[in-house]
Design a protein around this motif. Structure first.
Motif, PDB file in Angstrom:
ATOM      1  N   GLY A  99       0.766  -1.236   0.000  1.00 29.00           N
ATOM      2  CA  GLY A  99       0.000   0.000   0.000  1.00 29.00           C
ATOM      3  C   GLY A  99       0.802   1.293   0.000  1.00 29.00           C
ATOM      4  O   GLY A  99       0.248   2.361   0.249  1.00 29.00           O
ATOM      5  N   LEU A 100       2.112   1.210  -0.283  1.00 25.69           N
ATOM      6  CA  LEU A 100       2.906   2.434  -0.325  1.00 25.69           C
ATOM      7  C   LEU A 100       2.581   3.223  -1.592  1.00 25.69           C
ATOM      8  O   LEU A 100       2.234   2.659  -2.625  1.00 25.69           O
ATOM      9  N   SER A 101       2.707   4.517  -1.504  1.00 21.97           N
ATOM     10  CA  SER A 101       2.529   5.395  -2.648  1.00 21.97           C
ATOM     11  C   SER A 101       3.791   5.323  -3.498  1.00 21.97           C
ATOM     12  O   SER A 101       4.890   5.641  -3.027  1.00 21.97           O
ATOM     13  N   VAL A 102       3.638   4.883  -4.754  1.00 19.00           N
ATOM     14  CA  VAL A 102       4.776   4.633  -5.637  1.00 19.00           C
ATOM     15  C   VAL A 102       4.511   5.269  -6.997  1.00 19.00           C
ATOM     16  O   VAL A 102       3.389   5.221  -7.495  1.00 19.00           O
ATOM     17  N   SER A 103       5.537   5.860  -7.591  1.00 18.02           N
ATOM     18  CA  SER A 103       5.442   6.308  -8.982  1.00 18.02           C
ATOM     19  C   SER A 103       6.665   5.827  -9.738  1.00 18.02           C
ATOM     20  O   SER A 103       7.717   5.586  -9.144  1.00 18.02           O
ATOM     21  N   LEU A 104       6.520   5.668 -11.039  1.00 14.98           N
ATOM     22  CA  LEU A 104       7.634   5.267 -11.885  1.00 14.98           C
ATOM     23  C   LEU A 104       8.327   6.506 -12.425  1.00 14.98           C
ATOM     24  O   LEU A 104       7.681   7.500 -12.734  1.00 14.98           O
ATOM     25  N   SER A 105       9.633   6.402 -12.555  1.00 13.58           N
ATOM     26  CA  SER A 105      10.432   7.493 -13.083  1.00 13.58           C
ATOM     27  C   SER A 105      11.498   6.910 -13.998  1.00 13.58           C
ATOM     28  O   SER A 105      11.850   5.743 -13.884  1.00 13.58           O
ATOM     29  N   SER A 106      11.999   7.740 -14.889  1.00 12.32           N
ATOM     30  CA  SER A 106      13.055   7.283 -15.789  1.00 12.32           C
ATOM     31  C   SER A 106      14.435   7.590 -15.229  1.00 12.32           C
ATOM     32  O   SER A 106      15.436   7.283 -15.850  1.00 12.32           O
ATOM     33  N   ASP A 107      14.500   8.206 -14.049  1.00 12.33           N
ATOM     34  CA  ASP A 107      15.756   8.546 -13.385  1.00 12.33           C
ATOM     35  C   ASP A 107      16.568   9.489 -14.258  1.00 12.33           C
ATOM     36  O   ASP A 107      16.226  10.650 -14.386  1.00 12.33           O
ATOM     37  N   ASP A 108      17.600   9.015 -14.901  1.00 12.54           N
ATOM     38  CA  ASP A 108      18.459   9.860 -15.727  1.00 12.54           C
ATOM     39  C   ASP A 108      18.497   9.271 -17.135  1.00 12.54           C
ATOM     40  O   ASP A 108      19.363   8.451 -17.443  1.00 12.54           O
ATOM     41  N   PRO A 109      17.568   9.678 -18.013  1.00 17.85           N
ATOM     42  CA  PRO A 109      17.462   9.069 -19.343  1.00 17.85           C
ATOM     43  C   PRO A 109      18.753   9.108 -20.158  1.00 17.85           C
ATOM     44  O   PRO A 109      19.043   8.168 -20.899  1.00 17.85           O
ATOM     45  N   ALA A 110      19.541  10.155 -20.026  1.00 22.81           N
ATOM     46  CA  ALA A 110      20.780  10.249 -20.810  1.00 22.81           C
ATOM     47  C   ALA A 110      21.804   9.218 -20.376  1.00 22.81           C
ATOM     48  O   ALA A 110      22.577   8.715 -21.193  1.00 22.81           O
ATOM     49  N   PHE A 112      20.992   6.229 -18.583  1.00 24.06           N
ATOM     50  CA  PHE A 112      20.461   4.872 -18.647  1.00 24.06           C
ATOM     51  C   PHE A 112      19.792   4.540 -19.974  1.00 24.06           C
ATOM     52  O   PHE A 112      19.262   3.454 -20.142  1.00 24.06           O
ATOM     53  N   HIS A 113      19.801   5.481 -20.909  1.00 28.75           N
ATOM     54  CA  HIS A 113      19.217   5.255 -22.238  1.00 28.75           C
ATOM     55  C   HIS A 113      17.806   4.698 -22.126  1.00 28.75           C
ATOM     56  O   HIS A 113      17.497   3.633 -22.657  1.00 28.75           O
ATOM     57  N   THR A 114      16.972   5.415 -21.404  1.00 24.41           N
ATOM     58  CA  THR A 114      15.607   4.971 -21.165  1.00 24.41           C
ATOM     59  C   THR A 114      14.669   6.168 -21.220  1.00 24.41           C
ATOM     60  O   THR A 114      15.095   7.305 -21.386  1.00 24.41           O
ATOM     61  N   SER A 115      13.405   5.896 -21.063  1.00 21.62           N
ATOM     62  CA  SER A 115      12.388   6.941 -21.048  1.00 21.62           C
ATOM     63  C   SER A 115      11.279   6.506 -20.102  1.00 21.62           C
ATOM     64  O   SER A 115      11.219   5.340 -19.683  1.00 21.62           O
ATOM     65  N   LEU A 116      10.394   7.409 -19.786  1.00 17.90           N
ATOM     66  CA  LEU A 116       9.265   7.048 -18.944  1.00 17.90           C
ATOM     67  C   LEU A 116       8.393   6.016 -19.653  1.00 17.90           C
ATOM     68  O   LEU A 116       7.907   5.071 -19.029  1.00 17.90           O
ATOM     69  N   ALA A 117       8.232   6.166 -20.962  1.00 20.19           N
ATOM     70  CA  ALA A 117       7.453   5.184 -21.726  1.00 20.19           C
ATOM     71  C   ALA A 117       8.075   3.787 -21.606  1.00 20.19           C
ATOM     72  O   ALA A 117       7.357   2.785 -21.471  1.00 20.19           O
ATOM     73  N   TRP A 118       9.410   3.716 -21.618  1.00 25.37           N
ATOM     74  CA  TRP A 118      10.068   2.415 -21.478  1.00 25.37           C
ATOM     75  C   TRP A 118       9.837   1.838 -20.081  1.00 25.37           C
ATOM     76  O   TRP A 118       9.649   0.627 -19.930  1.00 25.37           O
ATOM     77  N   GLN A 119       9.827   2.682 -19.067  1.00 24.10           N
ATOM     78  CA  GLN A 119       9.565   2.212 -17.710  1.00 24.10           C
ATOM     79  C   GLN A 119       8.143   1.649 -17.616  1.00 24.10           C
ATOM     80  O   GLN A 119       7.895   0.638 -16.965  1.00 24.10           O
ATOM     81  N   TYR A 120       7.205   2.304 -18.291  1.00 25.65           N
ATOM     82  CA  TYR A 120       5.822   1.804 -18.318  1.00 25.65           C
ATOM     83  C   TYR A 120       5.756   0.454 -19.027  1.00 25.65           C
ATOM     84  O   TYR A 120       5.062  -0.457 -18.567  1.00 25.65           O
ATOM     85  N   ARG A 121       6.473   0.318 -20.135  1.00 24.95           N
ATOM     86  CA  ARG A 121       6.494  -0.969 -20.849  1.00 24.95           C
ATOM     87  C   ARG A 121       7.079  -2.056 -19.961  1.00 24.95           C
ATOM     88  O   ARG A 121       6.578  -3.190 -19.938  1.00 24.95           O
ATOM     89  N   LYS A 126       6.902  -6.771 -18.060  1.00 25.88           N
ATOM     90  CA  LYS A 126       7.854  -7.620 -17.346  1.00 25.88           C
ATOM     91  C   LYS A 126       7.566  -7.742 -15.856  1.00 25.88           C
ATOM     92  O   LYS A 126       7.808  -8.790 -15.263  1.00 25.88           O
ATOM     93  N   MET A 127       7.095  -6.653 -15.249  1.00 25.60           N
ATOM     94  CA  MET A 127       6.888  -6.657 -13.803  1.00 25.60           C
ATOM     95  C   MET A 127       5.516  -7.192 -13.417  1.00 25.60           C
ATOM     96  O   MET A 127       5.258  -7.426 -12.238  1.00 25.60           O
ATOM     97  N   GLY A 128       4.646  -7.339 -14.389  1.00 22.84           N
ATOM     98  CA  GLY A 128       3.324  -7.884 -14.123  1.00 22.84           C
ATOM     99  C   GLY A 128       2.330  -6.872 -13.565  1.00 22.84           C
ATOM    100  O   GLY A 128       1.317  -7.256 -12.992  1.00 22.84           O
ATOM    101  N   MET A 129       2.605  -5.593 -13.730  1.00 28.25           N
ATOM    102  CA  MET A 129       1.650  -4.574 -13.278  1.00 28.25           C
ATOM    103  C   MET A 129       0.438  -4.574 -14.189  1.00 28.25           C
ATOM    104  O   MET A 129       0.561  -4.729 -15.402  1.00 28.25           O
ATOM    105  N   SER A 130      -0.707  -4.400 -13.582  1.00 29.38           N
ATOM    106  CA  SER A 130      -1.923  -4.250 -14.373  1.00 29.38           C
ATOM    107  C   SER A 130      -2.013  -2.806 -14.849  1.00 29.38           C
ATOM    108  O   SER A 130      -1.314  -1.924 -14.336  1.00 29.38           O
ATOM    109  N   ARG A 131      -2.879  -2.567 -15.804  1.00 25.82           N
ATOM    110  CA  ARG A 131      -3.068  -1.187 -16.273  1.00 25.82           C
ATOM    111  C   ARG A 131      -3.565  -0.301 -15.137  1.00 25.82           C
ATOM    112  O   ARG A 131      -3.174   0.860 -15.039  1.00 25.82           O
TER     113      ARG A 131
END
Length: 140
Positions: A99-110, A112-121, A126-131
């Motif tokens: 029940g903790l309040s959690v949000s996803l972040s891309s941290d440092d995209p430059a 880690f070569h990632t984006s918020l959209a990639w974190q959502y994917r 992979k993590m089994g999160m529901s929509r």
């Protein structure tokens, strides 16, 4: 204790990563009651070692059987980059389940070569999160 201190002494209301909280159920309950928010970054937590995925085939951080040689460390790094990762064991899943309040972040995209959209994917695929769980990370 650092987390509690950050909240009590310094007034923190948002914590970056904070994965170690998952080993302390009473602290999770306490932080939930206080409404403390956790920003989690799946990709960077893997790449920096903030989360070592559960994998019976993975080596320890030091290498197999405690071998700290360069070859053992190379083997560890190679295993981390293969398809053996069990993303369902990422600490943010435990945080959400408690029940903790959690949000996803891309941290440092430059870096880690990632984006918020990639974190959502990653969260959905992979993590089994529901929509709904993903939606909730945006609302927390």
């Amino acid at each position: 204790d650092n987390l509690r201190r950050a909240v009590r002494e310094y007034g923190a209301v948002r914590i970056g990563h904070g994965y170690r909280i998952t080993s302390n159920p009473s602290l999770m309950k306490e932080m939930k009651e206080e409404g403390i928010h956790f920003e989690v970054c799946p990709t960077s937590s893997l790449e920096t070692g903030g989360w070592m995925y559960d994998n019976p085939n993975a080596f320890s951080e030091a290498g197999n059987d405690g071998d700290t040689s360069a070859d053992a460390k190379d083997s560890t790094n190679n295993n981390q980059n293969n398809d053996f990762k069990d993303w369902t064991t990422h600490p943010c899943r435990t945080m959400q389940a408690n029940g903790l309040s959690v949000s996803l972040s891309s941290d440092d995209p430059a870096v880690f070569h990632t984006s918020l959209a990639w974190q959502y994917r990653t969260a959905l695929g992979k993590m089994g999160m529901s929509r709904y769980e993903l939606y909730k990370t945006n609302m927390d």
